[in-house]
Write a protein that holds these residues in place. Structure first.
Motif, PDB file in Angstrom:
ATOM      1  N   PRO A 107       1.059  -1.704   0.100  1.00 31.71           N
ATOM      2  CA  PRO A 107      -0.576  -0.593   0.136  1.00 31.71           C
ATOM      3  C   PRO A 107       1.112   0.978  -0.159  1.00 31.71           C
ATOM      4  O   PRO A 107       1.966   1.026   0.159  1.00 31.71           O
ATOM      5  CB  PRO A 107      -0.585  -0.225   1.456  1.00 31.71           C
ATOM      6  CG  PRO A 107      -0.964  -1.715   1.744  1.00 31.71           C
ATOM      7  CD  PRO A 107       0.292  -1.852   1.391  1.00 31.71           C
ATOM      8  N   ALA A 108      -0.018   2.228  -0.384  1.00 31.79           N
ATOM      9  CA  ALA A 108       1.388   3.764  -0.354  1.00 31.79           C
ATOM     10  C   ALA A 108       1.283   3.917   0.829  1.00 31.79           C
ATOM     11  O   ALA A 108       0.823   3.392   2.005  1.00 31.79           O
ATOM     12  CB  ALA A 108      -0.160   4.532  -1.049  1.00 31.79           C
ATOM     13  N   MET A 109       2.429   4.800   1.429  1.00 34.65           N
ATOM     14  CA  MET A 109       3.273   5.045   2.347  1.00 34.65           C
ATOM     15  C   MET A 109       3.252   6.332   2.521  1.00 34.65           C
ATOM     16  O   MET A 109       3.630   7.209   1.136  1.00 34.65           O
ATOM     17  CB  MET A 109       4.350   4.449   2.434  1.00 34.65           C
ATOM     18  CG  MET A 109       5.519   4.196   1.848  1.00 34.65           C
ATOM     19  SD  MET A 109       6.628   2.191   2.099  1.00 34.65           S
ATOM     20  CE  MET A 109       5.440   1.447   1.984  1.00 34.65           C
ATOM     21  N   HIS A 110       3.553   7.328   3.395  1.00 35.19           N
ATOM     22  CA  HIS A 110       3.835   8.935   3.489  1.00 35.19           C
ATOM     23  C   HIS A 110       5.425   8.656   3.475  1.00 35.19           C
ATOM     24  O   HIS A 110       6.162   8.063   4.520  1.00 35.19           O
ATOM     25  CB  HIS A 110       3.716   9.056   4.858  1.00 35.19           C
ATOM     26  CG  HIS A 110       2.035   9.260   4.569  1.00 35.19           C
ATOM     27  ND1 HIS A 110       0.926   8.592   5.703  1.00 35.19           N
ATOM     28  CD2 HIS A 110       1.344  10.164   4.642  1.00 35.19           C
ATOM     29  CE1 HIS A 110      -0.333   9.052   4.894  1.00 35.19           C
ATOM     30  NE2 HIS A 110       0.378  10.351   4.608  1.00 35.19           N
ATOM     31  N   LEU A 111       6.409   9.347   2.739  1.00 38.67           N
ATOM     32  CA  LEU A 111       7.645   9.540   2.718  1.00 38.67           C
ATOM     33  C   LEU A 111       8.220  11.091   1.914  1.00 38.67           C
ATOM     34  O   LEU A 111       7.038  11.912   1.985  1.00 38.67           O
ATOM     35  CB  LEU A 111       8.299   9.189   1.350  1.00 38.67           C
ATOM     36  CG  LEU A 111       7.493   6.961   0.910  1.00 38.67           C
ATOM     37  CD1 LEU A 111       8.036   7.060   0.085  1.00 38.67           C
ATOM     38  CD2 LEU A 111       8.596   6.487   2.152  1.00 38.67           C
ATOM     39  N   THR A 112       9.623  11.061   2.653  1.00 38.55           N
ATOM     40  CA  THR A 112       9.811  12.403   2.106  1.00 38.55           C
ATOM     41  C   THR A 112      10.342  12.695   0.723  1.00 38.55           C
ATOM     42  O   THR A 112      10.654  11.565   0.321  1.00 38.55           O
ATOM     43  CB  THR A 112      11.311  12.227   2.502  1.00 38.55           C
ATOM     44  OG1 THR A 112      12.077  11.667   2.609  1.00 38.55           O
ATOM     45  CG2 THR A 112      10.666  12.570   4.499  1.00 38.55           C
ATOM     46  N   GLU A 113      10.998  13.711  -0.092  1.00 37.98           N
ATOM     47  CA  GLU A 113      11.427  13.440  -1.146  1.00 37.98           C
ATOM     48  C   GLU A 113      12.839  12.960  -0.846  1.00 37.98           C
ATOM     49  O   GLU A 113      13.621  12.801   0.114  1.00 37.98           O
ATOM     50  CB  GLU A 113      11.628  14.899  -1.768  1.00 37.98           C
ATOM     51  CG  GLU A 113      10.270  15.125  -2.155  1.00 37.98           C
ATOM     52  CD  GLU A 113       9.704  14.686  -3.589  1.00 37.98           C
ATOM     53  OE1 GLU A 113      10.174  14.419  -3.943  1.00 37.98           O
ATOM     54  OE2 GLU A 113       8.926  15.122  -3.257  1.00 37.98           O
ATOM     55  N   ALA A 114      13.551  11.738  -1.621  1.00 36.92           N
ATOM     56  CA  ALA A 114      14.977  12.004  -2.196  1.00 36.92           C
ATOM     57  C   ALA A 114      15.874  12.793  -1.578  1.00 36.92           C
ATOM     58  O   ALA A 114      15.896  13.610  -2.324  1.00 36.92           O
ATOM     59  CB  ALA A 114      15.065  10.650  -2.789  1.00 36.92           C
ATOM     60  N   ALA A 115      16.955  12.390  -0.872  1.00 36.90           N
ATOM     61  CA  ALA A 115      18.318  13.654  -0.429  1.00 36.90           C
ATOM     62  C   ALA A 115      19.170  12.656  -1.030  1.00 36.90           C
ATOM     63  O   ALA A 115      19.478  11.545  -0.332  1.00 36.90           O
ATOM     64  CB  ALA A 115      17.775  13.491   0.817  1.00 36.90           C
ATOM     65  N   PRO A 116      20.492  13.607  -1.528  1.00 33.01           N
ATOM     66  CA  PRO A 116      21.908  12.803  -1.634  1.00 33.01           C
ATOM     67  C   PRO A 116      22.348  12.641  -0.412  1.00 33.01           C
ATOM     68  O   PRO A 116      22.053  13.231   0.330  1.00 33.01           O
ATOM     69  CB  PRO A 116      22.116  13.160  -2.381  1.00 33.01           C
ATOM     70  CG  PRO A 116      21.611  14.636  -2.184  1.00 33.01           C
ATOM     71  CD  PRO A 116      20.231  14.532  -2.165  1.00 33.01           C
ATOM     72  N   ALA A 117      22.861  11.124   0.027  1.00 28.48           N
ATOM     73  CA  ALA A 117      24.044  11.278   1.620  1.00 28.48           C
ATOM     74  C   ALA A 117      25.098  10.573   0.842  1.00 28.48           C
ATOM     75  O   ALA A 117      25.499   9.785  -0.447  1.00 28.48           O
ATOM     76  CB  ALA A 117      22.698  10.208   2.132  1.00 28.48           C
ATOM     77  N   THR A 118      26.009  10.469   1.680  1.00 20.77           N
ATOM     78  CA  THR A 118      27.395   9.928   1.519  1.00 20.77           C
ATOM     79  C   THR A 118      27.985   8.993   2.295  1.00 20.77           C
ATOM     80  O   THR A 118      28.281   7.723   1.300  1.00 20.77           O
ATOM     81  CB  THR A 118      28.369  10.246   1.393  1.00 20.77           C
ATOM     82  OG1 THR A 118      28.793  11.453   3.049  1.00 20.77           O
ATOM     83  CG2 THR A 118      27.900  11.849   0.469  1.00 20.77           C
ATOM     84  N   HIS A 119      27.382   8.580   3.027  1.00 17.26           N
ATOM     85  CA  HIS A 119      27.559   7.402   4.251  1.00 17.26           C
ATOM     86  C   HIS A 119      26.266   7.412   5.344  1.00 17.26           C
ATOM     87  O   HIS A 119      26.125   8.856   5.426  1.00 17.26           O
ATOM     88  CB  HIS A 119      29.033   7.614   4.508  1.00 17.26           C
ATOM     89  CG  HIS A 119      30.443   7.767   4.006  1.00 17.26           C
ATOM     90  ND1 HIS A 119      30.074   9.108   2.745  1.00 17.26           N
ATOM     91  CD2 HIS A 119      30.801   7.163   3.234  1.00 17.26           C
ATOM     92  CE1 HIS A 119      31.584   9.031   2.730  1.00 17.26           C
ATOM     93  NE2 HIS A 119      31.963   7.925   2.662  1.00 17.26           N
ATOM     94  N   TYR A 120      27.028   6.338   5.972  1.00 15.86           N
ATOM     95  CA  TYR A 120      26.074   6.205   7.002  1.00 15.86           C
ATOM     96  C   TYR A 120      26.680   5.786   7.980  1.00 15.86           C
ATOM     97  O   TYR A 120      27.679   4.661   8.073  1.00 15.86           O
ATOM     98  CB  TYR A 120      24.428   5.548   6.997  1.00 15.86           C
ATOM     99  CG  TYR A 120      24.677   4.257   6.964  1.00 15.86           C
ATOM    100  CD1 TYR A 120      24.587   3.201   7.973  1.00 15.86           C
ATOM    101  CD2 TYR A 120      25.007   3.565   5.955  1.00 15.86           C
ATOM    102  CE1 TYR A 120      24.547   1.938   8.094  1.00 15.86           C
ATOM    103  CE2 TYR A 120      24.607   2.033   5.683  1.00 15.86           C
ATOM    104  CZ  TYR A 120      25.045   1.329   6.908  1.00 15.86           C
ATOM    105  OH  TYR A 120      24.865  -0.113   7.184  1.00 15.86           O
TER     106      TYR A 120
END
Length: 121
Positions: A33-46
């Motif tokens: 089912p559809a879900m609430h999300l943010t827009e994608a954001a670039p990241a380098t590491h976690y």
């Protein structure tokens, strides 16, 4: 979704403010089912960080622009302007004080503090 933002002003002092991330209903992983999300954001590491009870730091800037998601325990963070906030499970903290006076932090309580740090572009 609310988050804590820590930024630095032109003189290098760090300050907190409340931030908000907008979530939008989207078909992200059909047939789920559809879900609430943010827009994608670039990241380098976690990174995953674990700090023992009693851990404390000297004032320091963030090593990079990053967002911090608290999983367990409580971290008390003091901006260079003196404002103190507690970051706990479920909290998000956007660190944008990557130069200047920075902030200091300490683990409060008897439990360790655990978080995921995502370094941003």
């Amino acid at each position: 979704m609310q988050f804590h933002r820590l930024y630095e002003d032109e003189s290098g002092a760090s300050h907190f403010e409340d931030g908000r991330i907008d979530l939008k209903l989207a078909d992200f992983a059909p047939p789920a089912p559809a879900m609430h999300l943010t827009e994608a954001a670039p990241a380098t590491h976690y990174r995953i960080v674990e700090l023992p009870a009693g851990w404390t730091s000297e004032p320091h800037p963030a090593p990079a622009r990053q967002i911090f998601f608290a999983l367990a325990g409580t971290l008390e963070v003091t901006a260079s302007d003196g404002e103190t906030r507690q970051i706990g499970p479920g909290d998000a903290w956007l660190m944008e004080d990557a130069s200047g006076l920075g902030h200091e932090a300490r683990v409060v309580g008897a439990d360790l503090f655990r978080a995921v740090i995502v370094q941003l572009d």
